[in-house]
Design a protein around this motif. Structure first.
Motif, PDB file in Angstrom:
ATOM      1  N   VAL A 165       9.376 -15.660  39.560  1.00 51.02           N
ATOM      2  CA  VAL A 165      10.333 -15.022  38.652  1.00 51.02           C
ATOM      3  C   VAL A 165      10.032 -13.564  38.314  1.00 51.02           C
ATOM      4  O   VAL A 165      10.898 -12.868  37.795  1.00 51.02           O
ATOM      5  CB  VAL A 165      10.505 -15.828  37.331  1.00 51.02           C
ATOM      6  CG1 VAL A 165      10.921 -17.246  37.605  1.00 51.02           C
ATOM      7  CG2 VAL A 165       9.267 -15.772  36.461  1.00 51.02           C
ATOM      8  N   ALA A 166       8.826 -13.084  38.592  1.00 50.54           N
ATOM      9  CA  ALA A 166       8.416 -11.737  38.167  1.00 50.54           C
ATOM     10  C   ALA A 166       9.412 -10.651  38.549  1.00 50.54           C
ATOM     11  O   ALA A 166       9.716  -9.769  37.748  1.00 50.54           O
ATOM     12  CB  ALA A 166       7.040 -11.399  38.726  1.00 50.54           C
ATOM     13  N   SER A 167       9.937 -10.710  39.737  1.00 56.17           N
ATOM     14  CA  SER A 167      10.880  -9.675  40.184  1.00 56.17           C
ATOM     15  C   SER A 167      12.333 -10.157  40.138  1.00 56.17           C
ATOM     16  O   SER A 167      13.227  -9.465  40.608  1.00 56.17           O
ATOM     17  CB  SER A 167      10.539  -9.245  41.613  1.00 56.17           C
ATOM     18  OG  SER A 167      10.702 -10.338  42.493  1.00 56.17           O
ATOM     19  N   GLN A 168      12.554 -11.311  39.544  1.00 57.15           N
ATOM     20  CA  GLN A 168      13.882 -11.911  39.548  1.00 57.15           C
ATOM     21  C   GLN A 168      14.655 -11.759  38.236  1.00 57.15           C
ATOM     22  O   GLN A 168      15.828 -12.110  38.167  1.00 57.15           O
ATOM     23  CB  GLN A 168      13.779 -13.402  39.889  1.00 57.15           C
ATOM     24  CG  GLN A 168      13.357 -13.671  41.314  1.00 57.15           C
ATOM     25  CD  GLN A 168      14.424 -13.226  42.287  1.00 57.15           C
ATOM     26  OE1 GLN A 168      15.597 -13.538  42.139  1.00 57.15           O
ATOM     27  NE2 GLN A 168      14.018 -12.453  43.280  1.00 57.15           N
ATOM     28  N   VAL A 169      14.023 -11.256  37.189  1.00 57.33           N
ATOM     29  CA  VAL A 169      14.689 -11.131  35.893  1.00 57.33           C
ATOM     30  C   VAL A 169      15.746 -10.031  35.986  1.00 57.33           C
ATOM     31  O   VAL A 169      15.435  -8.882  36.285  1.00 57.33           O
ATOM     32  CB  VAL A 169      13.683 -10.819  34.762  1.00 57.33           C
ATOM     33  CG1 VAL A 169      14.405 -10.672  33.427  1.00 57.33           C
ATOM     34  CG2 VAL A 169      12.613 -11.892  34.691  1.00 57.33           C
TER      35      VAL A 169
END
Length: 179
Positions: free
Chosen positions: A125-129
């Motif tokens: 999720v780190a780069s998916q927000v």
């Protein structure tokens, strides 16, 4: 002598009021955290809806929060159910940790596996927000002082490693997304 009794009584009354206020604050934090994880989509404290670029990330994070909140509550059965839902998400890389949590009935075993689950979910999720924020939180006392990380959709600390024993022990180390 009467002056000391009055001062002593005021001191005791002040301590009782302070303790009840702290208890009320913890209860409100506890209720707020549970409501936030049940919302779809989650709404961060800034009021922005938490959203992800990919549906898979949204599903994984939602089920992850179910596991986290169950661990906060000390509910091994609910943590197991949340992990089972994570296992149903195609291509989720945290399968091994989720399997350990699902299979365990001991909350301590589940909390140990939660460290690896948190790392897997963070990678996803780190780069998916795309809206809102995900908070990477840390408790330095977890695991006999080795420390442990977890993710949350709220800035307020609700410690999954200690639950109600140390509900607010921890800090925010990183914010992913926008505030």
């Amino acid at each position: 002598m009467k002056k000391f009794k009055v001062v002593g009584s005021l001191l005791v009354l002040t301590m009782i009021l302070a303790a009840s206020c702290n208890s009320k604050k913890q209860e409100e934090t506890h209720q707020h955290g549970m409501e936030a994880s049940e919302q779809t989509p989650a709404t961060t404290e800034s009021g922005k809806a938490l959203a992800f670029k990919e549906e898979k990330s949204d599903k994984v994070f939602h089920h992850y929060l179910t596991v986290k909140n169950a661990l906060v509550e000390g509910d091994a059965a609910a943590a197991s159910e949340g992990a089972k839902k994570l296992l149903a998400v195609d291509g989720f890389q945290g399968q091994e940790a989720a399997k350990k949590i699902e299979a365990a009935s001991d909350i301590a075993v589940q909390r140990d596996a939660f460290v690896a689950l948190s790392a897997s979910v963070e990678q996803l999720v780190a780069s998916q927000v795309s809206s809102g924020a995900v908070y990477k939180q840390y408790c330095p006392m977890a695991f006999e002082g080795k420390g442990g990380y977890w993710l949350s959709d709220q800035e307020a600390i609700r410690n999954p490693y200690y639950g109600d024993k140390m509900l607010t022990c921890g800090r925010v180390d990183k914010v992913m997304g926008e505030l």
